[in-house]
Design a protein around this motif. Structure first.
Motif, PDB file in Angstrom:
ATOM      1  N   GLU A  91      26.751  86.236  63.358  1.00 43.40           N
ATOM      2  CA  GLU A  91      27.840  85.652  64.219  1.00 43.40           C
ATOM      3  C   GLU A  91      29.109  85.684  63.664  1.00 43.40           C
ATOM      4  N   PHE A  92      29.252  85.411  62.551  1.00 40.92           N
ATOM      5  CA  PHE A  92      30.863  85.626  62.099  1.00 40.92           C
ATOM      6  C   PHE A  92      31.184  87.124  62.327  1.00 40.92           C
ATOM      7  N   ASN A  93      30.154  87.710  61.775  1.00 42.30           N
ATOM      8  CA  ASN A  93      30.535  89.372  61.935  1.00 42.30           C
ATOM      9  C   ASN A  93      31.121  89.755  63.266  1.00 42.30           C
ATOM     10  N   GLU A  94      30.191  89.288  64.440  1.00 37.86           N
ATOM     11  CA  GLU A  94      30.324  89.713  65.628  1.00 37.86           C
ATOM     12  C   GLU A  94      31.853  89.242  66.360  1.00 37.86           C
ATOM     13  N   ILE A  95      32.150  88.243  66.026  1.00 35.11           N
ATOM     14  CA  ILE A  95      33.466  87.683  66.565  1.00 35.11           C
ATOM     15  C   ILE A  95      34.831  88.474  66.320  1.00 35.11           C
ATOM     16  N   PHE A  96      34.581  89.539  65.392  1.00 36.62           N
ATOM     17  CA  PHE A  96      35.828  90.476  65.084  1.00 36.62           C
ATOM     18  C   PHE A  96      35.536  91.633  66.071  1.00 36.62           C
ATOM     19  N   LYS A 149      33.684  78.630  70.566  1.00 35.90           N
ATOM     20  CA  LYS A 149      32.746  77.673  71.221  1.00 35.90           C
ATOM     21  C   LYS A 149      31.381  77.435  70.341  1.00 35.90           C
ATOM     22  N   ARG A 150      31.405  76.107  69.881  1.00 34.72           N
ATOM     23  CA  ARG A 150      30.184  75.806  69.231  1.00 34.72           C
ATOM     24  C   ARG A 150      28.888  75.584  70.091  1.00 34.72           C
ATOM     25  N   ARG A 151      27.906  76.216  69.633  1.00 35.96           N
ATOM     26  CA  ARG A 151      26.696  76.080  70.568  1.00 35.96           C
ATOM     27  C   ARG A 151      25.962  74.793  70.258  1.00 35.96           C
ATOM     28  N   PRO A 153      45.860  86.819  77.123  1.00 35.15           N
ATOM     29  CA  PRO A 153      44.179  87.316  77.137  1.00 35.15           C
ATOM     30  C   PRO A 153      43.819  86.595  75.926  1.00 35.15           C
ATOM     31  N   TYR A 154      42.514  86.230  76.002  1.00 34.56           N
ATOM     32  CA  TYR A 154      41.682  85.656  75.073  1.00 34.56           C
ATOM     33  C   TYR A 154      40.062  85.874  75.414  1.00 34.56           C
ATOM     34  N   THR A 155      39.362  85.786  74.360  1.00 34.03           N
ATOM     35  CA  THR A 155      37.954  85.939  74.599  1.00 34.03           C
ATOM     36  C   THR A 155      37.185  84.770  74.129  1.00 34.03           C
ATOM     37  N   ARG A 156      36.027  84.039  74.584  1.00 34.91           N
ATOM     38  CA  ARG A 156      35.634  83.040  74.127  1.00 34.91           C
ATOM     39  C   ARG A 156      34.054  83.443  73.589  1.00 34.91           C
ATOM     40  N   LYS A 157      33.712  83.108  72.454  1.00 37.01           N
ATOM     41  CA  LYS A 157      32.642  83.390  71.503  1.00 37.01           C
ATOM     42  C   LYS A 157      31.825  82.118  71.160  1.00 37.01           C
ATOM     43  N   LYS A 158      30.433  82.195  71.611  1.00 38.09           N
ATOM     44  CA  LYS A 158      29.651  81.118  71.284  1.00 38.09           C
ATOM     45  C   LYS A 158      29.105  81.304  69.814  1.00 38.09           C
TER      46      LYS A 158
END
Length: 242
Positions: A109-114, A123-125, A195-200
């Motif tokens: 998940e840490f890899n994917e946020i880039f 955002k924390r699940r 512009p921003y993206t939200r990642k869970k």
């Protein structure tokens, strides 16, 4: 090659700092970016500062840059101090990442946020706070709604990936010496239409060490401290204008 600056304030995190440093190094090899980690010790009474210094020395790792406050400032003010300290490194950077040292994030998940082309506000699940802290979090989210007209779940999540140009805007607009820079940052993103993206993300939550800043012998004293902090930070957000 992309260059990333990680801003990590810490307090009593002797068990987490080396693990987080190794995780960032692993991601840098996967994503092929160079990095610097700016650590700021907020006068930890445990061995956090000594441990990360020894880790840097043993690994001869110039990517780790370690600062220490002369007095305890709290998380928000320490993060803003790191904002200012980036000025010595930001010319060569593309991206600035902020996160807490105790955020136990899965590697994938840490890899994917880039992957996002925009700045990212995570955002924390799973986010276990307890009833008292949950009520305070809901109050903060209500204030964000009043300021932005948007419903934000976990709008104070510290894991953020700022594109350099967005970070410079945030750093120029955010009030100095406030308690809640992440909430103010969220409001600026919305109000400025950046512009921003939200990642869970999932967190491996550590109930034994959660809320370490608020620990004390007297449970009532802890809750009074949390409530006092929450009231002060709420008024800060309410007064903020952009």
């Amino acid at each position: 090659m992309k260059s990333i600056i990680f801003l990590i304030p810490f307090f009593n995190e002797e068990k987490n700092l080396k693990t987080l440093s190794d995780l960032i190094k692993k991601i840098s090899l996967t994503r092929n970016f160079s990095y610097k980690i700016l650590f700021l010790d907020d006068c930890s009474p445990d061995n956090s500062f000594k441990i990360i210094q020894e880790f840097k020395s043993q690994n001869m790792d110039d990517n780790l840059i370690i600062y220490q406050n002369s007095q305890n400032l709290g998380h928000g003010k320490s993060l803003l101090k790191l904002f200012e300290l980036t000025k010595d490194y930001i010319d060569d950077a593309d991206t600035i990442v902020t996160l807490d040292s105790d955020m136990k994030i899965e590697y994938n998940e840490f890899n994917e946020i880039f992957e996002s082309e925009n700045s990212v506000i995570c955002k924390r699940r799973r986010f276990e706070e307890g009833l008292f802290r949950t009520l305070i979090t809901l109050s903060a989210e209500f204030i964000i709604f009043l300021k932005t007209g948007k419903l934000w779940r976990d709008g104070n999540c510290p894991l953020r990936i700022y594109k350099k140009e967005d970070f410079l805007i945030i750093n120029s607009l955010i009030p100095k010496n406030i308690l809640t820079p992440n909430i103010i940052s969220t409001i600026i993103f919305v109000k400025r239409k950046i512009p921003y993206t939200r990642k869970k993300i999932n967190l491996i939550h550590d109930n034994k060490n959660s809320g370490v800043t608020w620990k004390g012998k007297n449970p009532l004293s802890k809750y009074i401290k949390i409530l006092n902090f929450s009231l002060k930070s709420s008024f800060e957000v309410l007064r903020f204008k952009i």
